[in-house]
Design an enzyme around this catalytic site. Sequence first.
Site, PDB file in Angstrom:
ATOM      1  N   GLU A   1       0.820  -1.219   0.000  1.00  0.00           N
ATOM      2  CA  GLU A   1       0.000   0.000   0.000  1.00  0.00           C
ATOM      3  C   GLU A   1       0.853   1.267   0.000  1.00  0.00           C
ATOM      4  O   GLU A   1       1.834   1.374   0.750  1.00  0.00           O
ATOM      5  CB  GLU A   1      -0.907   0.001   1.237  1.00  0.00           C
ATOM      6  CG  GLU A   1      -2.316   0.414   0.937  1.00  0.00           C
ATOM      7  CD  GLU A   1      -2.958  -0.473  -0.123  1.00  0.00           C
ATOM      8  OE1 GLU A   1      -3.061  -0.023  -1.288  1.00  0.00           O
ATOM      9  OE2 GLU A   1      -3.337  -1.596   0.194  1.00  0.00           O
ATOM     10  N   HIS A   2       0.476   2.203  -0.847  1.00  0.00           N
ATOM     11  CA  HIS A   2       1.129   3.516  -0.934  1.00  0.00           C
ATOM     12  C   HIS A   2       2.613   3.405  -1.286  1.00  0.00           C
ATOM     13  O   HIS A   2       3.435   4.185  -0.804  1.00  0.00           O
ATOM     14  CB  HIS A   2       0.976   4.283   0.388  1.00  0.00           C
ATOM     15  CG  HIS A   2      -0.387   4.861   0.581  1.00  0.00           C
ATOM     16  ND1 HIS A   2      -0.821   6.011  -0.040  1.00  0.00           N
ATOM     17  CD2 HIS A   2      -1.439   4.440   1.338  1.00  0.00           C
ATOM     18  CE1 HIS A   2      -2.066   6.281   0.330  1.00  0.00           C
ATOM     19  NE2 HIS A   2      -2.468   5.329   1.148  1.00  0.00           N
TER      20      HIS A   2
ATOM     21  N   ASP B   1       3.359   2.328  -4.818  1.00  0.00           N
ATOM     22  CA  ASP B   1       3.477   2.340  -6.279  1.00  0.00           C
ATOM     23  C   ASP B   1       4.016   3.670  -6.780  1.00  0.00           C
ATOM     24  O   ASP B   1       4.818   3.720  -7.709  1.00  0.00           O
ATOM     25  CB  ASP B   1       2.143   1.995  -6.952  1.00  0.00           C
ATOM     26  CG  ASP B   1       0.981   2.862  -6.512  1.00  0.00           C
ATOM     27  OD1 ASP B   1       1.074   3.529  -5.453  1.00  0.00           O
ATOM     28  OD2 ASP B   1      -0.046   2.873  -7.225  1.00  0.00           O
TER      29      ASP B   1
ATOM     30  N   GLY C   1     -15.590   5.404  -3.186  1.00  0.00           N
ATOM     31  CA  GLY C   1     -15.037   5.667  -1.868  1.00  0.00           C
ATOM     32  C   GLY C   1     -14.772   4.425  -1.051  1.00  0.00           C
ATOM     33  O   GLY C   1     -14.666   4.484   0.175  1.00  0.00           O
TER      34      GLY C   1
ATOM     35  N   SER D   1     -11.021   1.112  -6.013  1.00  0.00           N
ATOM     36  CA  SER D   1     -10.588   1.814  -7.218  1.00  0.00           C
ATOM     37  C   SER D   1     -11.676   2.025  -8.258  1.00  0.00           C
ATOM     38  O   SER D   1     -11.497   1.740  -9.440  1.00  0.00           O
ATOM     39  CB  SER D   1      -9.383   1.102  -7.848  1.00  0.00           C
ATOM     40  OG  SER D   1      -8.705   1.987  -8.703  1.00  0.00           O
ATOM     41  N   SER D   2     -12.790   2.588  -7.819  1.00  0.00           N
ATOM     42  CA  SER D   2     -13.858   2.931  -8.753  1.00  0.00           C
ATOM     43  C   SER D   2     -13.404   4.002  -9.736  1.00  0.00           C
ATOM     44  O   SER D   2     -13.792   3.987 -10.910  1.00  0.00           O
ATOM     45  CB  SER D   2     -15.094   3.416  -7.989  1.00  0.00           C
ATOM     46  OG  SER D   2     -14.788   4.556  -7.205  1.00  0.00           O
TER      47      SER D   2
ATOM     48  N   ASP E   1      -3.539   0.881  -9.679  1.00  0.00           N
ATOM     49  CA  ASP E   1      -4.961   0.687  -9.949  1.00  0.00           C
ATOM     50  C   ASP E   1      -5.228   0.509 -11.438  1.00  0.00           C
ATOM     51  O   ASP E   1      -5.994  -0.365 -11.859  1.00  0.00           O
ATOM     52  CB  ASP E   1      -5.761   1.876  -9.422  1.00  0.00           C
ATOM     53  CG  ASP E   1      -5.577   2.085  -7.934  1.00  0.00           C
ATOM     54  OD1 ASP E   1      -5.087   1.152  -7.267  1.00  0.00           O
ATOM     55  OD2 ASP E   1      -5.910   3.170  -7.443  1.00  0.00           O
TER      56      ASP E   1
ATOM     57  N   LYS F   1     -11.018   9.979  -2.595  1.00  0.00           N
ATOM     58  CA  LYS F   1      -9.607  10.338  -2.716  1.00  0.00           C
ATOM     59  C   LYS F   1      -9.393  11.741  -3.267  1.00  0.00           C
ATOM     60  O   LYS F   1      -8.537  12.487  -2.789  1.00  0.00           O
ATOM     61  CB  LYS F   1      -8.903   9.293  -3.591  1.00  0.00           C
ATOM     62  CG  LYS F   1      -7.398   9.325  -3.502  1.00  0.00           C
ATOM     63  CD  LYS F   1      -6.783   8.021  -3.978  1.00  0.00           C
ATOM     64  CE  LYS F   1      -7.019   7.711  -5.423  1.00  0.00           C
ATOM     65  NZ  LYS F   1      -6.285   6.510  -5.874  1.00  0.00           N
TER      66      LYS F   1
END
Length: 480
Positions: A55-56, A58, A154, A158-159, A203, A247
Amino acid sequence: MSEIPVVNDIKVVYGEQLGDAEERYARLIATFEEQYGGKPDLLARSPGRVNLIGEHIDYEGYSVLPMALALDTIVAVKVDAGSDRLVVSNTNPEYTTKEFSTDPSQQVDTASLHWTNYCMCGYKGVFDFLGEAGKALPETFGLKIMVNGRVPTGSGLSSSSALTCATAVAVMAAHNLAFTKAEVADFTCKCERHSGTQSGGMDQAISIMGQVGVAKLVDFNPVRASDVKLPKGSAFLIGNCLAVSNKAETAHECYNLRVMECRLASIVLAMELGVAQAEALEFSTLLQVQRLTGNLEESEKAADKLLHDGAYTKVELEEKLGKSLDDLFKDSPASLLVLQHNTKGFKLHDRAVHVYSEAARVHKFSDECAANPSLQRLGELMNASHESCRKFYECSCEELDELVEAFRSCGAIGARLTGAGWGGCAVALVELDMVDSVLSRVKDMFFKARIDSGRLLEGGISEVLFASLPSSGAAILKGI
């Protein structure tokens, strides 16, 4: 390198996870025809994702390990050759229709926070890519677009990227263009930044490159993905903590702030390791600093030793760097917005320690899957990831911590937040024969109170708590 597949059979895309997909596409096409007076020329779909670990990191250039979900976004499109307008609508009436010109150089109205901003990101991305590659731009023409999305907004699944990618693929196909999956993954990462969020690429990469039956170890610069076979006898469960994390809306105080803190950490850490100030100011990622130390373990040690605890103030950093932060980030409107709102300083030590330790966990997880995997060891890595996200990256929240703990106490081997955090979803590793038991117990422990309070409808539980298998990536559908 393969291109986005073009198919004429919905079953080819969804396979065993077909569900109600055929009825869903039929409803979308009928709604499109009713609104626009004709059937779409083609449809494109791109899925959401769950990140199993990584996580966080990339946007710091490090590998991540996500899998694509069956939950996806479909974009139907029809060429309107006599028009110079893009009409973008949604099957969900809560998302209002908006029109744009066909000019690909137009700016995305980030202040509006309108859902169609991501469609414009995808539209612009096709033309940005061609322009940067020195290729001829196609003639623009009107498009009638309709969106149907199943990735909850939300939620940390990753919408936004599913919408950006599906739109980009639809626009590409409508202009009779064909790019490789790697090219599309790369330019959709870049173009989504038009929305005001400094995304890192995971994503978009998994949404484009996802594959049935396997997770993907995604590497960057250049974007590439290799298969990771998940352990037999295991399953991954996803739960939505119901705290919404938009985000783009909170980027200046959450996501983009973390990107800036990592950039500053790379510069300061490089200087502490002996790099001259002028040269260090050119550093942009913690991966560049690792090249000075040799490996992740030594980088984490260096960060822990050389970056002080607590927050660096703006004044302290400017004295250290010999340059104002406004000047350093003058070419990044998103970063300047962070500076305008920041009052708590920049926690360089904690962010760097998380990035280096999390990057190491990704490879340990991948290596474990490739060997004779121990579910216990994988669970330990997931638990350590969540603790690092909570303690060092401060991207969890009370509801996520509660849900993660619920998964663990109800029988999960390991659990962690997934996605950007500050709300959204958690992912849990369970033994295959424990799936139903864990889902039932987590429903009682975490979701029952939310159902009783009216925050969640009883019939909506399957949308916020479910098991998922690795699914396919983006596709173009014609003649269905």
